[in-house]
Design an enzyme around this catalytic site. Structure first.
Site, PDB file in Angstrom:
ATOM      1  N   ASP A  93      19.959  12.678  -6.218  1.00 48.93           N
ATOM      2  CA  ASP A  93      20.264  13.259  -4.904  1.00 48.93           C
ATOM      3  C   ASP A  93      19.546  14.590  -4.708  1.00 48.93           C
ATOM      4  O   ASP A  93      19.086  15.228  -5.655  1.00 48.93           O
ATOM      5  CB  ASP A  93      21.764  13.440  -4.709  1.00 48.93           C
ATOM      6  CG  ASP A  93      22.377  14.400  -5.725  1.00 48.93           C
ATOM      7  OD1 ASP A  93      22.004  14.333  -6.912  1.00 48.93           O
ATOM      8  OD2 ASP A  93      23.232  15.216  -5.338  1.00 48.93           O
ATOM      9  N   ASP A 139      13.711  19.120  -6.445  1.00 50.30           N
ATOM     10  CA  ASP A 139      14.970  19.210  -7.188  1.00 50.30           C
ATOM     11  C   ASP A 139      15.839  18.028  -6.739  1.00 50.30           C
ATOM     12  O   ASP A 139      16.510  18.114  -5.724  1.00 50.30           O
ATOM     13  CB  ASP A 139      15.659  20.540  -6.881  1.00 50.30           C
ATOM     14  CG  ASP A 139      17.041  20.668  -7.499  1.00 50.30           C
ATOM     15  OD1 ASP A 139      17.383  19.870  -8.391  1.00 50.30           O
ATOM     16  OD2 ASP A 139      17.797  21.555  -7.050  1.00 50.30           O
ATOM     17  N   HIS A 143      16.617  24.336  -2.565  1.00 53.59           N
ATOM     18  CA  HIS A 143      17.791  24.342  -1.685  1.00 53.59           C
ATOM     19  C   HIS A 143      17.517  25.056  -0.364  1.00 53.59           C
ATOM     20  O   HIS A 143      18.452  25.355   0.367  1.00 53.59           O
ATOM     21  CB  HIS A 143      19.036  24.946  -2.358  1.00 53.59           C
ATOM     22  CG  HIS A 143      19.537  24.167  -3.525  1.00 53.59           C
ATOM     23  ND1 HIS A 143      20.757  24.428  -4.131  1.00 53.59           N
ATOM     24  CD2 HIS A 143      19.005  23.145  -4.229  1.00 53.59           C
ATOM     25  CE1 HIS A 143      20.932  23.595  -5.142  1.00 53.59           C
ATOM     26  NE2 HIS A 143      19.879  22.808  -5.226  1.00 53.59           N
ATOM     27  N   GLU A 200      24.661  14.869  -8.028  1.00 52.64           N
ATOM     28  CA  GLU A 200      24.712  16.064  -8.876  1.00 52.64           C
ATOM     29  C   GLU A 200      24.966  17.312  -8.059  1.00 52.64           C
ATOM     30  O   GLU A 200      25.706  18.217  -8.476  1.00 52.64           O
ATOM     31  CB  GLU A 200      23.390  16.200  -9.643  1.00 52.64           C
ATOM     32  CG  GLU A 200      23.351  17.331 -10.666  1.00 52.64           C
ATOM     33  CD  GLU A 200      22.831  18.646 -10.101  1.00 52.64           C
ATOM     34  OE1 GLU A 200      22.911  19.675 -10.801  1.00 52.64           O
ATOM     35  OE2 GLU A 200      22.363  18.669  -8.945  1.00 52.64           O
ATOM     36  N   GLU A 201      24.363  17.372  -6.880  1.00 56.67           N
ATOM     37  CA  GLU A 201      24.410  18.586  -6.066  1.00 56.67           C
ATOM     38  C   GLU A 201      25.784  18.863  -5.470  1.00 56.67           C
ATOM     39  O   GLU A 201      26.034  19.957  -4.952  1.00 56.67           O
ATOM     40  CB  GLU A 201      23.361  18.514  -4.948  1.00 56.67           C
ATOM     41  CG  GLU A 201      21.921  18.373  -5.414  1.00 56.67           C
ATOM     42  CD  GLU A 201      21.372  19.644  -6.051  1.00 56.67           C
ATOM     43  OE1 GLU A 201      22.126  20.606  -6.210  1.00 56.67           O
ATOM     44  OE2 GLU A 201      20.179  19.651  -6.398  1.00 56.67           O
ATOM     45  N   ASP A 226      15.768  19.074 -15.097  1.00 54.78           N
ATOM     46  CA  ASP A 226      16.285  19.691 -13.872  1.00 54.78           C
ATOM     47  C   ASP A 226      16.105  21.206 -13.863  1.00 54.78           C
ATOM     48  O   ASP A 226      16.814  21.915 -13.156  1.00 54.78           O
ATOM     49  CB  ASP A 226      17.769  19.328 -13.703  1.00 54.78           C
ATOM     50  CG  ASP A 226      18.278  19.588 -12.297  1.00 54.78           C
ATOM     51  OD1 ASP A 226      17.444  19.785 -11.394  1.00 54.78           O
ATOM     52  OD2 ASP A 226      19.508  19.596 -12.101  1.00 54.78           O
ATOM     53  N   HIS A 252      18.471  13.746 -11.773  1.00 52.00           N
ATOM     54  CA  HIS A 252      19.435  13.248 -10.774  1.00 52.00           C
ATOM     55  C   HIS A 252      18.725  12.783  -9.509  1.00 52.00           C
ATOM     56  O   HIS A 252      17.647  13.268  -9.158  1.00 52.00           O
ATOM     57  CB  HIS A 252      20.519  14.286 -10.469  1.00 52.00           C
ATOM     58  CG  HIS A 252      20.061  15.560  -9.844  1.00 52.00           C
ATOM     59  ND1 HIS A 252      19.843  15.689  -8.489  1.00 52.00           N
ATOM     60  CD2 HIS A 252      19.794  16.784 -10.376  1.00 52.00           C
ATOM     61  CE1 HIS A 252      19.476  16.924  -8.216  1.00 52.00           C
ATOM     62  NE2 HIS A 252      19.425  17.628  -9.343  1.00 52.00           N
TER      63      HIS A 252
END
Length: 479
Positions: A77, A114, A453, A144-145, A168, A75
């Site tokens: 984003d 990520d 994150h 995706e997030e 991922d 992904h």
């Protein structure tokens, strides 16, 4: 593998280029254009849809022309988190990545490995002229997030492949074969306000570890929003105050590492003295898991303030103390797997009320529905509005998987040990693809990443090299 040296160097070059492009969730135009430009430069056919998902096709190399296509997926984003003391605009600024030993890190922000490293690895395969591989259908999804928004809007008729490798995952020694489903839950608490006179006290909580609300939810990390509620609840027992505003966390799928509350009190010196004693006890309590925790009380100006009424203040503290949060259930089928959980990721004061945003997860669809029902009842009983969005199904374990066996065998041949086959308590887009493509054989893999994150996110350079080489080994076997 000497024949992959150039391609591995290209992986890191592409990742550097990706870092330079702002690509937080909801800001996909520039990164999607970058993918299309990449395809054009390499003479590859590409498609883009209204959600900015990009699909790039590459034919199989000599000897692999008639092999079954394989879908490679990542992904575009990233989760945007930054240290409070740095000036950084995720809408405009590129990530400042740097090398530290075997790691790539970012200066004061999330790195975006990520899932930028997945995009970079796939691009290196697509651009290569030497790597043997079957036909490739590479898909780069968006947002995706924030609920797999892009994947849900894909036209799945664009894919002929029935085998997919999702890149991922964040642990090189783990082969992921199942994931949780989830949804976003928002609760809105209406508030009443009143004019008060007093001294503004600033309560600041920071330095907590935070983390991913799926893979880190069982690590006993402290939620800054709930920690703030503990402090305010203790203060309420002893003295009077009003909440002016309170804000903590920025993403529902990230465990909040900071929270900031502005309070109006009559006796600032007495309030700070009383609460500081409690703060010392709290910090001692959590020091074994949150050794860098910072909690500060600061007296600011004296004057008139618009604040929550005592009733609204009490109700908010009650909601924060009483809300379900963290691990709800462990799996009885897979040892050590969190089956159901939720995370209060965002606490935000708006003009008309308080917003509380959660990420709900479960590896069982029925358990996810029950958790949604439970949170809805909690909200409605307390006269709050509830909203559920961005729901996605779990990715169920597939008993027979030739791709799983192929990757496991290649891993064992390369490293001389068995790979751990596991499920994950986090959302993967594999769930969307498996739901939409009948009979899809899917696995999720990736290099070692840590503290994703969070502003401490880091990517292992050596692990990227190893996983890329392993993927090349797998491609060779896909005739």
């Amino acid at each position: 593998m000497k024949n992959t040296v150039r391609e591995i160097a290209e992986v890191f070059r592409y990742f550097e280029e990706i870092c330079a492009i702002p690509h937080g969730s909801g800001n996909m135009d520039a990164i999607a254009d970058y993918c299309l430009s990449f395809a054009q430069k390499n003479g590859l056919r590409a498609l883009i849809d209204g959600a900015k998902n990009v699909v790039i096709y590459k034919s199989g190399t000599a000897g692999y022309e008639n092999a079954e296509p394989i879908i490679l997926q990542g992904h575009l984003d990233m989760v945007c988190q930054k240290k409070e003391d740095i000036g950084f605009d995720f809408e405009k600024d590129g990530i400042k990545a740097y090398k530290d030993g075997d790691f790539i890190k970012a200066k004061g922000t999330t790195l975006g490995a990520d899932n930028g490293i997945a995009v970079a690895m796939i691009m290196s395969v697509l651009a290569s002229r030497d790597l043997p591989h079957p036909p490739i259908e590479a898909v780069f999804t968006t947002d995706e997030e924030i609920g797999m928004v892009g994947a849900k809007q894909l036209d799945f008729s664009a894919f002929k492949g029935r085998k997919m490798i999702n890149l991922d995952s964040e642990e090189a020694d783990i082969l992921t074969v199942s994931c949780a489903g989830g949804s976003n839950f928002k609760m809105f608490m209406p508030i009443d306000k009143t004019a008060v006179y007093g001294t503004k006290i600033l309560l600041e909580i920071g330095g907590l570890k935070g983390g991913h609300s799926g893979v880190d939810i069982d690590k006993c990390r402290i939620n800054a929003n709930i920690l703030a509620a503990r402090i305010l609840n203790h203060a309420k027992k002893i003295t009077d105050f009003n909440i002016i505003k309170i804000n903590g966390g920025t993403k529902d799928n990230a465990i909040p590492f900071s929270c900031r509350a502005e309070l109006a009190v009559k006796d600032a010196e007495g309030f700070i003295g009383i609460i500081n004693d409690y703060i010392s006890a709290l910090k001692n309590e959590i020091s074994d898991r949150e050794e860098a925790c910072l909690i500060n009380l600061t007296a600011e100006m004296e004057g008139d303030f618009e604040a929550l009424t005592p009733a609204s203040t009490d109700k908010l503290i009650y909601l924060l103390l009483g809300t379900p949060n963290g691990v709800v259930d462990m799996s009885a089928q897979i040892e050590g797997l969190v089956e159901t959980s939720l995370n209060l990721g965002v606490l935000k004061t708006e003009p008309e009320g308080i917003v509380m945003q959660y990420a709900l997860r479960s590896n069982k669809s029925s358990a996810l529905t029950f958790l949604e029902d439970r949170m809805t009842a909690f909200a409605e009983y307390n006269a709050c509005r509830a909203q559920i969005s961005c729901r996605y199904q779990p990715w169920e374990f597939k008993k027979d998987s030739s791709l799983r066996e192929l990757y496991s065998k290649a891993f064992c041949e390369k490293f001389g040990r068995e790979i751990k086959v596991s499920a994950i308590h986090a959302g993967l887009e594999c769930a969307v693809f498996a739901t939409e493509i009948e009979g899809l054989d899917c696995i999720s893999v990736g290099p070692d990443m840590f503290d994703v994150h969070t502003v401490n996110e880091r990517l292992s350079i050596s692990s990227v090299t190893e996983i890329f080489e392993l993927l090349c080994d797998v491609f060779k076997k896909c005739k």
